[in-house]
Design a protein around this motif. Structure first.
Motif, PDB file in Angstrom:
ATOM      1  N   GLU A   6      18.522  35.254  56.243  1.00  0.00           N
ATOM      2  CA  GLU A   6      17.987  33.678  55.935  1.00  0.00           C
ATOM      3  C   GLU A   6      18.266  33.320  54.459  1.00  0.00           C
ATOM      4  O   GLU A   6      18.430  32.457  54.221  1.00  0.00           O
ATOM      5  N   PHE A   7      17.853  34.418  53.585  1.00  0.00           N
ATOM      6  CA  PHE A   7      17.822  34.152  52.037  1.00  0.00           C
ATOM      7  C   PHE A   7      19.355  33.341  51.684  1.00  0.00           C
ATOM      8  O   PHE A   7      19.341  32.491  51.391  1.00  0.00           O
ATOM      9  N   ARG A   8      20.315  34.154  52.212  1.00  0.00           N
ATOM     10  CA  ARG A   8      21.637  33.832  51.890  1.00  0.00           C
ATOM     11  C   ARG A   8      22.046  32.599  52.428  1.00  0.00           C
ATOM     12  O   ARG A   8      22.374  31.568  51.752  1.00  0.00           O
ATOM     13  N   THR A   9      21.656  32.225  53.650  1.00  0.00           N
ATOM     14  CA  THR A   9      21.835  31.165  54.234  1.00  0.00           C
ATOM     15  C   THR A   9      21.404  29.917  53.716  1.00  0.00           C
ATOM     16  O   THR A   9      21.986  28.712  53.274  1.00  0.00           O
ATOM     17  N   ASN A  10      19.938  29.790  53.324  1.00  0.00           N
ATOM     18  CA  ASN A  10      19.370  29.013  52.411  1.00  0.00           C
ATOM     19  C   ASN A  10      20.062  28.674  51.146  1.00  0.00           C
ATOM     20  O   ASN A  10      19.932  27.561  50.796  1.00  0.00           O
ATOM     21  N   ILE A  11      20.208  29.681  50.568  1.00  0.00           N
ATOM     22  CA  ILE A  11      20.646  29.553  49.122  1.00  0.00           C
ATOM     23  C   ILE A  11      22.074  28.931  49.146  1.00  0.00           C
ATOM     24  O   ILE A  11      22.426  27.936  48.537  1.00  0.00           O
ATOM     25  N   ASP A  12      22.975  29.152  49.914  1.00  0.00           N
ATOM     26  CA  ASP A  12      24.049  28.608  50.273  1.00  0.00           C
ATOM     27  C   ASP A  12      24.071  27.167  50.659  1.00  0.00           C
ATOM     28  O   ASP A  12      24.842  26.428  50.450  1.00  0.00           O
ATOM     29  N   ARG A  13      22.945  26.963  51.520  1.00  0.00           N
ATOM     30  CA  ARG A  13      22.818  25.584  51.762  1.00  0.00           C
ATOM     31  C   ARG A  13      22.615  25.002  50.780  1.00  0.00           C
ATOM     32  O   ARG A  13      22.979  23.584  50.360  1.00  0.00           O
ATOM     33  N   ALA A  14      21.741  25.261  49.811  1.00  0.00           N
ATOM     34  CA  ALA A  14      21.177  24.476  48.784  1.00  0.00           C
ATOM     35  C   ALA A  14      22.485  24.041  47.613  1.00  0.00           C
ATOM     36  O   ALA A  14      22.631  23.233  46.924  1.00  0.00           O
ATOM     37  N   GLY A  15      23.397  25.343  47.515  1.00  0.00           N
ATOM     38  CA  GLY A  15      24.245  25.293  46.281  1.00  0.00           C
ATOM     39  C   GLY A  15      25.737  25.315  46.862  1.00  0.00           C
ATOM     40  O   GLY A  15      26.590  25.366  46.003  1.00  0.00           O
ATOM     41  N   GLY A  16      25.932  25.497  48.016  1.00  0.00           N
ATOM     42  CA  GLY A  16      27.436  25.454  48.610  1.00  0.00           C
ATOM     43  C   GLY A  16      27.573  26.964  48.909  1.00  0.00           C
ATOM     44  O   GLY A  16      27.153  27.791  48.323  1.00  0.00           O
ATOM     45  N   GLU A  17      28.395  27.008  49.729  1.00  0.00           N
ATOM     46  CA  GLU A  17      29.372  28.453  50.131  1.00  0.00           C
ATOM     47  C   GLU A  17      29.343  29.312  48.958  1.00  0.00           C
ATOM     48  O   GLU A  17      30.006  28.795  48.050  1.00  0.00           O
ATOM     49  N   GLY A  18      28.948  30.507  48.930  1.00  0.00           N
ATOM     50  CA  GLY A  18      29.221  31.366  47.905  1.00  0.00           C
ATOM     51  C   GLY A  18      28.219  31.443  47.081  1.00  0.00           C
ATOM     52  O   GLY A  18      28.356  32.152  45.990  1.00  0.00           O
ATOM     53  N   THR A  19      27.401  30.456  46.943  1.00  0.00           N
ATOM     54  CA  THR A  19      26.278  30.421  45.747  1.00  0.00           C
ATOM     55  C   THR A  19      25.269  31.679  45.746  1.00  0.00           C
ATOM     56  O   THR A  19      25.172  32.475  44.507  1.00  0.00           O
ATOM     57  N   ALA A  20      24.982  32.251  46.809  1.00  0.00           N
ATOM     58  CA  ALA A  20      23.988  33.358  46.946  1.00  0.00           C
ATOM     59  C   ALA A  20      24.780  34.466  46.192  1.00  0.00           C
ATOM     60  O   ALA A  20      24.374  35.206  45.310  1.00  0.00           O
ATOM     61  N   GLY A  21      25.897  34.831  46.744  1.00  0.00           N
ATOM     62  CA  GLY A  21      26.641  35.791  45.942  1.00  0.00           C
ATOM     63  C   GLY A  21      26.867  35.622  44.547  1.00  0.00           C
ATOM     64  O   GLY A  21      26.680  36.595  43.624  1.00  0.00           O
ATOM     65  N   PHE A  22      27.208  34.461  44.135  1.00  0.00           N
ATOM     66  CA  PHE A  22      27.158  34.108  42.981  1.00  0.00           C
ATOM     67  C   PHE A  22      26.058  34.402  41.962  1.00  0.00           C
ATOM     68  O   PHE A  22      26.102  34.906  40.879  1.00  0.00           O
ATOM     69  N   VAL A  23      24.859  33.865  42.526  1.00  0.00           N
ATOM     70  CA  VAL A  23      23.374  34.262  41.830  1.00  0.00           C
ATOM     71  C   VAL A  23      23.348  35.763  41.740  1.00  0.00           C
ATOM     72  O   VAL A  23      22.926  36.191  40.625  1.00  0.00           O
ATOM     73  N   SER A  24      23.572  36.546  42.671  1.00  0.00           N
ATOM     74  CA  SER A  24      23.344  37.791  42.840  1.00  0.00           C
ATOM     75  C   SER A  24      24.287  38.439  41.571  1.00  0.00           C
ATOM     76  O   SER A  24      23.618  39.263  40.820  1.00  0.00           O
ATOM     77  N   ARG A  25      25.548  38.177  41.410  1.00  0.00           N
ATOM     78  CA  ARG A  25      26.076  38.819  40.432  1.00  0.00           C
ATOM     79  C   ARG A  25      25.748  38.423  39.219  1.00  0.00           C
ATOM     80  O   ARG A  25      25.710  39.138  38.078  1.00  0.00           O
ATOM     81  N   ALA A  26      25.382  37.125  39.012  1.00  0.00           N
ATOM     82  CA  ALA A  26      24.899  36.654  37.786  1.00  0.00           C
ATOM     83  C   ALA A  26      23.520  37.372  37.183  1.00  0.00           C
ATOM     84  O   ALA A  26      23.478  37.725  36.129  1.00  0.00           O
ATOM     85  N   ILE A  27      22.681  37.715  38.265  1.00  0.00           N
ATOM     86  CA  ILE A  27      21.798  38.363  38.081  1.00  0.00           C
ATOM     87  C   ILE A  27      21.867  40.207  37.816  1.00  0.00           C
ATOM     88  O   ILE A  27      21.128  40.451  36.701  1.00  0.00           O
ATOM     89  N   ALA A  28      22.973  40.493  38.255  1.00  0.00           N
ATOM     90  CA  ALA A  28      23.268  41.923  38.122  1.00  0.00           C
ATOM     91  C   ALA A  28      23.885  41.929  36.579  1.00  0.00           C
ATOM     92  O   ALA A  28      23.261  42.945  35.964  1.00  0.00           O
ATOM     93  N   VAL A  29      24.504  41.112  36.283  1.00  0.00           N
ATOM     94  CA  VAL A  29      24.898  40.876  34.788  1.00  0.00           C
ATOM     95  C   VAL A  29      23.577  40.779  33.666  1.00  0.00           C
ATOM     96  O   VAL A  29      23.348  41.665  32.960  1.00  0.00           O
ATOM     97  N   TYR A  30      22.901  40.014  34.076  1.00  0.00           N
ATOM     98  CA  TYR A  30      21.789  39.653  33.347  1.00  0.00           C
ATOM     99  C   TYR A  30      20.767  40.854  33.301  1.00  0.00           C
ATOM    100  O   TYR A  30      20.222  41.287  32.153  1.00  0.00           O
ATOM    101  N   CYS A  31      20.730  41.650  34.303  1.00  0.00           N
ATOM    102  CA  CYS A  31      19.949  43.180  34.148  1.00  0.00           C
ATOM    103  C   CYS A  31      20.491  44.184  33.644  1.00  0.00           C
ATOM    104  O   CYS A  31      20.155  45.383  33.825  1.00  0.00           O
ATOM    105  N   GLY A  32      21.956  43.942  33.201  1.00  0.00           N
ATOM    106  CA  GLY A  32      22.663  45.024  32.651  1.00  0.00           C
ATOM    107  C   GLY A  32      23.407  45.778  33.872  1.00  0.00           C
ATOM    108  O   GLY A  32      23.611  47.044  33.703  1.00  0.00           O
ATOM    109  N   LYS A  33      23.819  45.080  34.855  1.00  0.00           N
ATOM    110  CA  LYS A  33      24.141  45.736  36.086  1.00  0.00           C
ATOM    111  C   LYS A  33      23.291  46.950  36.732  1.00  0.00           C
ATOM    112  O   LYS A  33      22.211  46.617  37.038  1.00  0.00           O
TER     113      LYS A  33
END
Lengths: 242, 242
Positions: free
Chosen positions: A215-242
Motif C-alpha cells: 500500500e505504501f508504494r501504491t499511495n506514494i506513486d498515486r501522489a507523485g506518479g509512477e515510480g515516485t516511491a522507488g525514486f524516494v527510496s533511492r534518494a533516501i539511500a543516498v541521503y543515509c550514505g547508502k
DNA sequence: CCTTGACCCTGACGTAACGTAAGGGTGTAT
DNA sequence: ATACACCCTTACGTTACGTCAGGGTCAAGG
C-alpha cells in the motif's frame, strides 16, 4: 453473563489465560457467583477485545493494563492507531512473503534481510505508547502535541502526501541531485515533527518500505506518479550514505 | 566470514540470540577464530533466514531444528508451505483490521471474535509439520501422500477451485438446499483428503475466512462468480448447524 | 610497550505469558 | 447418591530470550 468456559469458546482465549488476566487486574470478571465462579458481561468482553488487539501488536500485558486504565484513554483514538499499526504489520508480512517468493524462484544468493526489519513499526508503537500514557513521557507529549485537533492531524497526513507529490516532480533528476537530497531532508524533518524522531536508520528502513510492493508504494506513486516511491527510496539511500 | 556483531546488524537478530541458537545447535557458526569468536558464512546466513521465516510463523525453535536437520528437508517445498502459511497469517491480519475498523465506525455492540480465530492456520501448520518430519507422524504421512508429484499437487489446487466453480452454479438456490449441502460435504471431504483433517469446527472457520474480504474471497468469486464466497460461507454455516 | 575502547566469550540469573498438574469444591442429571 | 462436567486456587514447568558479571581479544594511538 458468561462463564469462563463460554468466554473461552467464544473468543479462543484459554481459561487459564482468563484467570491469569484476572490475577493481573487486567481483565476482571463483571461478577462472581457465591461459589466464586467468574462471570463476564459485555463490557468485560469489549475490554477483552481491546486486549486482544493490543496483544496482536505484541504489547506487553503490563502496558496494555496501563493504557486501558489510563484516565486519558480514548477508545476511538486507540483504535485509529491500532489500525495503523496493524497495517504496518501487514505490510511487513507482505514484504516477507515477497522475500520468500524470491528465495524460491532464484536461488537468491544475495543475503537480504531487510524484509524482516521492524524498526518503523516499533518506532510508531513507541510513539503511540507515549501518547497513551502507558509511559511517563505522556506529559511531555501532551505539551508538544496536546493541542492538535482531529483536523490538524488529518491535514498533516495531506501535507505528507504533498511531499511525495513534490518528490514526483523531481523524479527525472538523479537521486543524488541537490533537489532530491533537500526534499529528503524535508521529509525527515516532517516525520520527526509530526510522528516520531526519525533517525537516519529509521529513515532508511522507511525507504525500504516505500520501495517494496504494497500500500505504501501504491499511495506514494498515486501522489507523485509512477515510480515516485522507488525514486524516494533511492534518494533516501543516498541521503543515509547508502 | 562475519562476526556476531556484523550478522546482528545485518539481520536484526540480537547477539545474545545468535549465541543462544548456537548453544541449542540450531545455528552453528561456520568457524571460530583461535580466540573462540564466532564466524558466520553465507551458508549459515541462509540457514538463519530459514529460521527467521519459521519464527515468523511461531514455530518453536526445537521444531525448527528438527525440520532443518531432517534428512527429508527440501528447501523448495518448505518455502512453498511457508509462503502459504504467511498468506494465511496475512489474511487473518486483514480480518482483524476490518474488525477494528468496524469497531471504530459503529459502536459495534455485537460481540464478534471470529477475526482472531487461527484454527485454520494451526491446522495447516500442523499438516506441514507432519510432512516435514518435525514430528514422528512423518512415516504415516509418507505412506498416504508420499507418492504425490508436484503436478498432482497442482492439479489438486485446480480441482479445489473447480469445486468453487460448481458452488457458483448453485448460488441462486438457498444455502440450505440439498444441492448446496451436498457440495459442502464434498468440499469438506476434499480438504480432508488433500490437506488436513477438516472437522466441522475448522470448516466453519474456513467459511468465515471465505466471506471476509481478502484474497480468499477474491479467488473464490473469480472461480464461481460474484457472491460465490458468501454463498459458500452461508452453506457451510448451515452445514455446521450454524 | 602499554593503554584504551570496542568487541568477544561463557556462565548465571531474571522475566513474560502462559501451560500443566494437583487437590479440592459445585451443580445438575440420573 | 453418585457421576460428570465445571469451577476454584496454588504451585511448579517452559520457551526464548534479556541482562548482568567476570574476564579475554585486538587494532589504534600515545
Amino acid at each position: 453473563m458468561k462463564t469462563v468456559n463460554e468466554v473461552s469458546k467464544l473468543t479462543g482465549v484459554s481459561i487459564r489465560t482468563l484467570q491469569y488476566y484476572d490475577s493481573l487486574g487486567l481483565l476482571a470478571p463483571a461478577a462472581r457467583t457465591e461459589a466464586g465462579y467468574r462471570l463476564y458481561d459485555d463490557t468485560a468482553l469489549e475490554r477483552l477485545r481491546q486486549i486482544m488487539l493490543f496483544r496482536e501488536l505484541d504489547f506487553p500485558l503490563s502496558e496494555i493494563k496501563a493504557i486501558l486504565d489510563s484516565p486519558h484513554f480514548d477508545r476511538n483514538d486507540a483504535l485509529t492507531r491500532q489500525i495503523e499499526l496493524l497495517r504496518l504489520k501487514k505490510e511487513r508480512l507482505e514484504r516477507i512473503i515477497a522475500l520468500a517468493e524470491d528465495m524460491k524462484q532464484k536461488g537468491d544468493t544475495d543475503m537480504d534481510f531487510e524484509a524482516f526489519d521492524s524498526k518503523v513499526i516499533e518506532e510508531y508503537a513507541q510513539r503511540a505508547k507515549e501518547k497513551w500514557g502507558g509511559t511517563p513521557q505522556y506529559e511531555e507529549y501532551e505539551q508538544k502535541h496536546g493541542g492538535e485537533t482531529a483536523e490538524e492531524q488529518k491535514s498533516a497526513a495531506d501535507e505528507f502526501m504533498e511531499l511525495f507529490a513534490q518528490f514526483g516532480a523531481l523524479k527525472d533528476k538523479p537521486a543524488d541531485s541537490p533537489e532530491a537530497q533537500e526534499m529528503t531532508a524535508k521529509l525527515k524533518a516532517f516525520i520527526t515533527e509530526h510522528y516520531y524522531t526519525c533517525t537516519d536508520e529509521i529513515l532508511y528502513s522507511l525507504g525500504q518500505m516505500y520501495a517494496a510492493e504494497g500500500e505504501f508504494r501504491t499511495n506514494i506513486d498515486r501522489a507523485g506518479g509512477e515510480g515516485t516511491a522507488g525514486f524516494v527510496s533511492r534518494a533516501i539511500a543516498v541521503y543515509c550514505g547508502k
